[in-house]
Structure formats: C-alpha cells, structure tokens
Design a protein around this motif. Structure first.
Motif, PDB file in Angstrom:
ATOM      1  N   GLY A   1       0.796  -1.239   0.000  1.00 26.25           N
ATOM      2  CA  GLY A   1       0.000   0.000   0.000  1.00 26.25           C
ATOM      3  C   GLY A   1       0.811   1.262   0.000  1.00 26.25           C
ATOM      4  O   GLY A   1       1.721   1.439  -0.800  1.00 26.25           O
ATOM      5  N   SER A   2       0.507   2.152   0.952  1.00 25.17           N
ATOM      6  CA  SER A   2       1.073   3.515   0.922  1.00 25.17           C
ATOM      7  C   SER A   2       2.589   3.526   1.142  1.00 25.17           C
ATOM      8  O   SER A   2       3.293   4.415   0.671  1.00 25.17           O
ATOM      9  N   GLY A   3       3.099   2.542   1.856  1.00 20.05           N
ATOM     10  CA  GLY A   3       4.559   2.463   1.985  1.00 20.05           C
ATOM     11  C   GLY A   3       5.182   3.486   2.909  1.00 20.05           C
ATOM     12  O   GLY A   3       6.345   3.837   2.758  1.00 20.05           O
TER      13      GLY A   3
ATOM     14  N   LEU B   1       8.069   1.815   4.415  1.00 18.93           N
ATOM     15  CA  LEU B   1       9.164   1.773   3.420  1.00 18.93           C
ATOM     16  C   LEU B   1       9.857   3.132   3.411  1.00 18.93           C
ATOM     17  O   LEU B   1      11.084   3.226   3.420  1.00 18.93           O
TER      18      LEU B   1
ATOM     19  N   GLY C   1       3.947  -3.443   5.771  1.00 23.03           N
ATOM     20  CA  GLY C   1       2.607  -3.189   5.261  1.00 23.03           C
ATOM     21  C   GLY C   1       2.243  -4.162   4.156  1.00 23.03           C
ATOM     22  O   GLY C   1       1.483  -3.877   3.256  1.00 23.03           O
TER      23      GLY C   1
ATOM     24  N   LEU D   1       6.204  -6.123  10.270  1.00 20.42           N
ATOM     25  CA  LEU D   1       5.739  -5.045  11.137  1.00 20.42           C
ATOM     26  C   LEU D   1       4.262  -5.296  11.419  1.00 20.42           C
ATOM     27  O   LEU D   1       3.501  -5.587  10.489  1.00 20.42           O
ATOM     28  N   HIS D   2       3.901  -5.294  12.700  1.00 18.53           N
ATOM     29  CA  HIS D   2       2.487  -5.518  13.023  1.00 18.53           C
ATOM     30  C   HIS D   2       2.043  -4.441  14.016  1.00 18.53           C
ATOM     31  O   HIS D   2       2.718  -4.216  15.026  1.00 18.53           O
TER      32      HIS D   2
ATOM     33  N   ILE E   1      -5.537  -2.540  14.364  1.00 19.28           N
ATOM     34  CA  ILE E   1      -5.691  -1.198  14.946  1.00 19.28           C
ATOM     35  C   ILE E   1      -7.152  -0.949  15.305  1.00 19.28           C
ATOM     36  O   ILE E   1      -7.475  -0.517  16.426  1.00 19.28           O
TER      37      ILE E   1
ATOM     38  N   GLU F   1       5.677   3.043  14.560  1.00 16.32           N
ATOM     39  CA  GLU F   1       6.149   2.013  13.617  1.00 16.32           C
ATOM     40  C   GLU F   1       7.360   2.514  12.832  1.00 16.32           C
ATOM     41  O   GLU F   1       8.309   1.771  12.590  1.00 16.32           O
TER      42      GLU F   1
HETATM   43  C1  GRF Z   1       1.119  -0.528   8.884  1.00 13.45           C
HETATM   44  O1  GRF Z   1       0.344  -0.117  10.003  1.00 13.45           O
HETATM   45  C2  GRF Z   1       1.556  -1.941   9.112  1.00 13.45           C
HETATM   46  O2  GRF Z   1       1.824  -2.261  10.451  1.00 13.45           O
HETATM   47  C3  GRF Z   1       0.360  -2.696   8.647  1.00 13.45           C
HETATM   48  O3  GRF Z   1      -0.103  -2.012   7.515  1.00 13.45           O
HETATM   49  C4  GRF Z   1       0.257  -0.650   7.635  1.00 13.45           C
HETATM   50  C5  GRF Z   1       0.986  -0.310   6.368  1.00 13.45           C
HETATM   51  O4  GRF Z   1       1.404   0.941   6.333  1.00 13.45           O
HETATM   52  N1  GRF Z   1       0.706  -4.077   8.305  1.00 13.45           N
HETATM   53  P1  GRF Z   1       2.381   1.448   5.141  1.00 13.45           P
HETATM   54  O5  GRF Z   1       1.938   0.772   3.835  1.00 13.45           O
HETATM   55  O6  GRF Z   1       3.772   1.076   5.509  1.00 13.45           O
HETATM   56  O7  GRF Z   1       2.158   2.918   5.112  1.00 13.45           O
END
Ligand code: GRF
Length: 214
Positions: A9-11, A14, A109, A130-131, A144, A200
């Motif tokens: 997704g939005s990264g 990253l 993500g 990452l969770h 969340i 995060e």
């Molecule tokens: C983050 O909250 C991650 O923990 C979860 O999805 C979200 C992704 O965020 N798995 P992003 O794509 O890094 O902005």
C-alpha cells in the motif's frame, strides 16, 4: 547489505527505511532523526508489491537513483498461469525476492499471509514483519481497529506495535522490537492510528539495525 522490502500500500514504513538511508536519497522524507540512520553498507535493493498503482511503488521510483520495483499480484498471476495455485504464486514471489540476493527481507505493510511455500524457499535469510499491535494481542488483520474497539469497551488502556520474525503462524514470530503506544481518553481511531504509525516508523529502523547488527 541488501534489503528487499515487500509492500501492499502507501509504503510509509518503506519511506521510514528509505529516510534512514541518506545515501539513497528519497524525495519525500518523513524526517528521520540522525540516530536512526543506517550506514551506507545497507541499501534497499528492491521493492516488491502484490498490488500495482500503490504509492509505496512511487516512493521507490522517486529515489535517486530509483529503486527497482516489481509487482506480483496474485489474481494477475493466476489468470496468466491457468491451473496455477496460490502456492505457485508464493514460490514465484520467493524466486523474485531471491533474485535480489537479499540479506534481509522486510514485510512493511505487506497484506498477504505467507505460508511455508514461500518461507521455505527463502535461502536462510531473516524475514521480518511489522504488526500494529503488541505480541499476541490482536493478531491478523484490522489490528488497529480491534484495539480501538477494545479500548472503547474499557478492555485495554494502551496498545502498541512490533517487528517480529516471520513464521507460518500469523504475527506469532519472535518479537525483535516491541513498543507500547498510549491511548488517550479523547482519542479517535484516527488519532490513535497516527500515533501507532509514528511509532512504527521508528521501530522498523530499530529492528533492521538489530537484525543486521549495524
Ligand atoms: C502498517 O500499520 C503496518 O503495520 C500494517 O499495515 C500498515 C501499512 O502501512 N501491516 P504502510 O503501507 O507502511 O504505510
């Protein structure tokens, strides 16, 4: 040392990693403090997404030089390979990852669950994820939102996020970095979520430092 990052997704996580690599100039910095920078021996070799047209791919392309990106969408793969299975997709994904000779694979993500088909084909390299919840608290999707509901029902007063090693059991691998995140009485889901994401962005770099021992 090469990192391959998998996204969906939005990264923004990253981006946090990219911003910790000043030598890999990134044009949309989140403003990582210097003590969270990674040394020039570390670089993001490639970014792989299971979805096309996500901003995380754009973040990689905006680096100077651009970071190679690849997309391997499950549905597209199955359509292009009649009779293939999700397991075949996972093996294709692991081959794609291996082609970059990574020292570390980061799921930032990444929204797909990876089975032993993928895990067993990654050549003895650490895979971390990452969770956005504390170990064992809200495993799986929508962590969340589930934490916020639990807070509103008075069951929890804080939440957190973690980076853990990836094993077949979803979000159950050994934690590498864990951070508590306070929930304030007046929090909305959005304000709590923003606080989790900001945390995060810090722990993802701390985890990379710890695993690569840099
Ligand atoms: C983050 O909250 C991650 O923990 C979860 O999805 C979200 C992704 O965020 N798995 P992003 O794509 O890094 O902005």
């Amino acid at each position: 040392m090469n990192i391959v990052v998998l996204i969906s997704g939005s990264g923004s996580n990253l981006q946090a990693i990219l911003d910790s690599l000043p030598h890999q100039h990134s044009s949309t910095p989140l403003g990582t403090p210097a003590h969270l920078h990674l040394p020039p021996s570390v670089n993001v070799k490639a970014v792989i997404s299971n979805k096309s047209n996500v901003f995380g791919l754009e973040r990689a392309k905006r680096c100077d030089p651009p970071i190679p990106t690849q997309v391997l969408a499950l549905k597209t793969f199955l359509n292009r390979n009649p009779g293939s299975s999700r397991q075949d997709w996972e093996i294709e994904l692991s081959n794609m990852v291996n082609s970059h000779k990574p020292d570390l694979i980061v799921l930032a993500g990444f929204m797909m669950i990876l089975s032993p088909a993928f895990l067993n084909n990654i050549h003895q390299k650490p895979i971390i994820n990452l969770h956005p919840a504390l170990p064992g608290a809200f495993d799986g999707a929508h962590a969340i939102e589930r934490a916020y509901d639990a807070f509103k029902q008075g069951h929890i007063s804080k939440t957190g996020c973690m980076v853990h090693y990836v094993i077949p059991q979803v979000d159950r691998g050994e934690p590498i970095v864990v951070a508590d995140v306070d929930i304030h009485k007046q929090d909305t889901l959005e304000s709590m979520e923003n606080r989790i994401h900001e945390t995060e962005w810090r722990i993802i770099i701390q985890a990379v430092k710890k695993v690569l021992n840099v």
